[in-house]
Design a protein around this motif. Structure first.
Motif, PDB file in Angstrom:
ATOM      1  N   ARG A 274      -0.954  -8.026   6.101  1.00 50.43           N
ATOM      2  CA  ARG A 274       0.024  -9.930   6.058  1.00 50.43           C
ATOM      3  C   ARG A 274      -1.295 -10.512   5.052  1.00 50.43           C
ATOM      4  NH1 ARG A 274       3.641 -10.094  10.269  1.00 50.43           N
ATOM      5  NH2 ARG A 274       3.461  -9.249  11.875  1.00 50.43           N
ATOM      6  N   LYS A 275      -0.263 -11.138   4.657  1.00 50.69           N
ATOM      7  CA  LYS A 275      -1.037 -11.756   3.332  1.00 50.69           C
ATOM      8  C   LYS A 275      -2.327 -13.212   4.028  1.00 50.69           C
ATOM      9  CE  LYS A 275      -0.363 -15.657  -0.215  1.00 50.69           C
ATOM     10  NZ  LYS A 275      -0.064 -15.671  -1.415  1.00 50.69           N
TER      11      LYS A 275
ATOM     12  N   LEU B  93       0.924  -4.684  -0.624  1.00 49.93           N
ATOM     13  CA  LEU B  93       0.572  -3.973  -0.679  1.00 49.93           C
ATOM     14  C   LEU B  93      -1.100  -3.488  -1.755  1.00 49.93           C
ATOM     15  CD1 LEU B  93       0.573  -0.843   0.458  1.00 49.93           C
ATOM     16  CD2 LEU B  93       2.747  -0.695  -1.821  1.00 49.93           C
TER      17      LEU B  93
ATOM     18  N   GLU C 161       9.871  -6.674   1.458  1.00 46.37           N
ATOM     19  CA  GLU C 161       8.747  -7.603   2.374  1.00 46.37           C
ATOM     20  C   GLU C 161       7.626  -7.387   1.751  1.00 46.37           C
ATOM     21  OE1 GLU C 161       8.784  -8.646   6.990  1.00 46.37           O
ATOM     22  OE2 GLU C 161      10.805  -8.114   6.770  1.00 46.37           O
ATOM     23  N   ILE C 162       7.725  -6.278   0.878  1.00 47.53           N
ATOM     24  CA  ILE C 162       5.706  -6.459   0.411  1.00 47.53           C
ATOM     25  C   ILE C 162       5.724  -6.045  -1.036  1.00 47.53           C
ATOM     26  CG2 ILE C 162       4.287  -4.298  -0.005  1.00 47.53           C
ATOM     27  CD1 ILE C 162       5.579  -3.225   3.102  1.00 47.53           C
ATOM     28  N   THR C 163       4.844  -6.721  -1.195  1.00 52.25           N
ATOM     29  CA  THR C 163       4.294  -6.759  -3.073  1.00 52.25           C
ATOM     30  C   THR C 163       3.288  -5.890  -3.155  1.00 52.25           C
ATOM     31  OG1 THR C 163       5.481  -9.550  -3.144  1.00 52.25           O
ATOM     32  CG2 THR C 163       3.513  -8.291  -4.815  1.00 52.25           C
TER      33      THR C 163
ATOM     34  N   SER D 196       4.918 -12.954  -1.254  1.00 53.98           N
ATOM     35  CA  SER D 196       5.522 -12.208   0.122  1.00 53.98           C
ATOM     36  C   SER D 196       4.773 -12.002   1.506  1.00 53.98           C
ATOM     37  CB  SER D 196       6.136 -10.601  -0.534  1.00 53.98           C
ATOM     38  OG  SER D 196       4.701 -10.108  -1.109  1.00 53.98           O
TER      39      SER D 196
ATOM     40  N   TRP E  99       3.493  -9.233   3.048  1.00 54.92           N
ATOM     41  CA  TRP E  99       3.134  -8.413   3.176  1.00 54.92           C
ATOM     42  C   TRP E  99       2.486  -8.339   1.331  1.00 54.92           C
ATOM     43  CZ3 TRP E  99       1.858  -5.588   7.341  1.00 54.92           C
ATOM     44  CH2 TRP E  99       2.303  -6.368   8.630  1.00 54.92           C
TER      45      TRP E  99
ATOM     46  N   LEU F 264      -2.368  -2.112   3.026  1.00 58.66           N
ATOM     47  CA  LEU F 264      -1.453  -2.367   4.079  1.00 58.66           C
ATOM     48  C   LEU F 264      -1.350  -4.087   4.212  1.00 58.66           C
ATOM     49  CD1 LEU F 264       1.690  -3.361   3.245  1.00 58.66           C
ATOM     50  CD2 LEU F 264       2.859  -1.661   4.923  1.00 58.66           C
TER      51      LEU F 264
END
Length: 258
Positions: free
Chosen positions: A133-134, A79, A4-6, A75, A77, A131
């Motif tokens: 949430r977008k 990073l 779930e992370i980019t 995504s 999330w 890290l």
């Protein structure tokens, strides 16, 4: 949680670093890189990683560059990483094991500063919210760098990011001088009542370089790291000297214009 992370990275002439950073992100399906028109081998290195999608954008401010990068992420999330940040295997495992908590929208990470790959006992780098949430975050400018404004609660990750910049001293000096012009303007334009205690000392110009030298060597234990500790302490002292010189210059120019 890794799926779930980019990872999002900014680059400008980061050939000495970016390959090592990407090697520790092989778990990512997509890596977004925003490049400020590098003139070294950065783009060739990026092109050798199939999961990397890079975009080129003229640099204006760090916040604008980061916000443009966040907009490219699909995504949930993000990073956010500098090109010289190494995500250790321990940190990767910790992030993978995170349980999604709807009450948490971000995570801070602490740093181990490295000199030519050797981690120091301590660093002046504060934890950074890497890290998040977008849809809960936006970057704002803060002096020569940026701050992430996040809605909701955050937590601290247990493991560390390694900050391992291996660009040349010439490049470091170029970057620091550029940063200190911006930082000097911020210190002069911000009311004293709104400055932190540390920034008030920096604004006095004389004390800060010596304080930071002792802070790195004694309070952060750099003296026990051998030559790498002294290198880091001298490096940070030199950065403060550059800021002091720039503050004097900016003050004199301001007085001449009045």
């Amino acid at each position: 949680m890794l799926e779930e992370i980019t990872p999002l990275i900014l680059t400008y002439n980061e050939a000495p670093n970016i390959g090592r950073t990407l090697e520790h992100l092989t778990w990512a399906k997509t890596i977004i890189v925003i490049d400020s028109y590098s003139t070294d081998e950065t783009l060739d290195i990026l092109s050798s990683y199939p999961q990397v999608k890079f975009f080129q954008r003229r640099f204006d401010t760090h916040a604008q560059q980061w916000n443009f990068g966040v907009a490219q992420v699909v995504s949930q999330w993000v990073l956010s990483l500098d090109a010289d940040y190494i995500i250790t295997d321990e940190l990767t495992a910790e992030i993978a094991a995170l349980q999604v908590d709807e009450q948490l929208n971000g995570y801070f990470a602490r740093f181990k500063y490295c000199i030519l790959g050797r981690p120091l006992r301590g660093t002046i780098l504060p934890p950074r919210q890497v890290l998040f949430r977008k849809n809960k975050a936006i970057y704002i400018d803060d002096g020569h760098t940026q701050l992430l404004q996040l809605t909701g609660k955050s937590a601290m990750l247990s493991n560390y990011i390694h900050h391992d910049d291996r660009k040349s001293l010439t490049r470091w000096l170029w970057a620091q001088d550029r940063y200190m012009v911006i930082e000097g303007k911020k210190l002069l334009e911000t009311p004293v009542s709104e400055l932190s205690f540390g920034d008030r000392i920096r604004k006095q110009k004389v004390l800060a370089p010596f304080i930071i030298l002792l802070y790195c060597l004694i309070l952060k234990g750099g003296i026990w790291d051998g030559w790498t500790g002294w290198y880091y302490a001298f490096q940070r002292m030199l950065a403060e000297i550059l800021l002091s010189i720039r503050l004097i210059e900016l003050e004199k120019l301001h007085n001449q214009q009045e």
